[in-house]
Design a protein around this motif. Structure first.
Motif, PDB file in Angstrom:
ATOM      1  N   THR A   1      29.713  13.258  21.796  1.00  0.00           N
ATOM      2  CA  THR A   1      28.416  13.489  21.187  1.00  0.00           C
ATOM      3  C   THR A   1      27.753  12.134  20.948  1.00  0.00           C
ATOM      4  OG1 THR A   1      29.426  13.501  18.997  1.00  0.00           O
ATOM      5  CG2 THR A   1      29.114  15.634  20.056  1.00  0.00           C
ATOM      6  N   PRO A   2      26.465  12.053  21.234  1.00  0.00           N
ATOM      7  CA  PRO A   2      25.779  10.761  21.036  1.00  0.00           C
ATOM      8  C   PRO A   2      25.725  10.413  19.540  1.00  0.00           C
ATOM      9  CG  PRO A   2      24.222  12.479  21.667  1.00  0.00           C
ATOM     10  CD  PRO A   2      25.597  13.074  21.745  1.00  0.00           C
ATOM     11  N   LYS A   3      25.883   9.121  19.289  1.00  0.00           N
ATOM     12  CA  LYS A   3      25.816   8.663  17.910  1.00  0.00           C
ATOM     13  C   LYS A   3      24.363   8.605  17.454  1.00  0.00           C
ATOM     14  CE  LYS A   3      29.974   5.858  18.077  1.00  0.00           C
ATOM     15  NZ  LYS A   3      30.533   4.534  17.857  1.00  0.00           N
ATOM     16  N   THR A   4      24.167   9.001  16.228  1.00  0.00           N
ATOM     17  CA  THR A   4      22.801   8.929  15.681  1.00  0.00           C
ATOM     18  C   THR A   4      22.732   7.714  14.755  1.00  0.00           C
ATOM     19  OG1 THR A   4      23.448  10.403  13.902  1.00  0.00           O
ATOM     20  CG2 THR A   4      22.403  11.390  15.805  1.00  0.00           C
ATOM     21  N   ILE A   5      21.576   7.070  14.776  1.00  0.00           N
ATOM     22  CA  ILE A   5      21.402   5.855  13.973  1.00  0.00           C
ATOM     23  C   ILE A   5      20.782   6.183  12.659  1.00  0.00           C
ATOM     24  CG2 ILE A   5      20.358   3.612  13.868  1.00  0.00           C
ATOM     25  CD1 ILE A   5      20.510   3.520  16.869  1.00  0.00           C
TER      26      ILE A   5
END
Length: 105
Positions: A101-105
């Motif tokens: 899953t893409p990391k959220t900033i």
């Protein structure tokens, strides 16, 4: 009276209510396993597995021994043809695919 009740409980026979109380039938209810087991060698039917085992050991010892030796001597089941696994780089157990899953900033 207590011995009779204990004997019935030991045999898994339970009364459904006292006679004359109007709460139910005075006939005992049998809660034992009703499943019947048939002898593989003859037409006898048993309600208890232990009785069937004793019967087979006593009356069908030769047949039981023959059946065991047939199973021991029987050839293994045929093996289905498989793909050639000797190919270079072939992995019969490829790595599992994971989704990151893409990391959220």
């Amino acid at each position: 009276i207590m011995k009779k009740q204990q004997a019935k409980l030991k045999r898994h026979i339970y009364g459904s209510g006292a006679a004359g109380n109007g709460g139910g039938s005075s006939e005992p209810i049998d809660k034992r396993n009703k499943e019947e087991k048939k002898c593989d060698f003859c037409e006898r039917i048993f309600k208890q597995m232990d009785r069937l085992k004793m019967h087979v050991e006593k009356h069908h010892a030769k047949e039981l021994e023959e059946k065991k030796t047939e199973q021991a001597v029987a050839p293994p089941p045929p093996v289905e043809e498989t793909k050639n696994t000797s190919a270079k780089g072939f992995n019969p157990h490829p790595p599992a695919i994971t989704h990151k899953t893409p990391k959220t900033i």
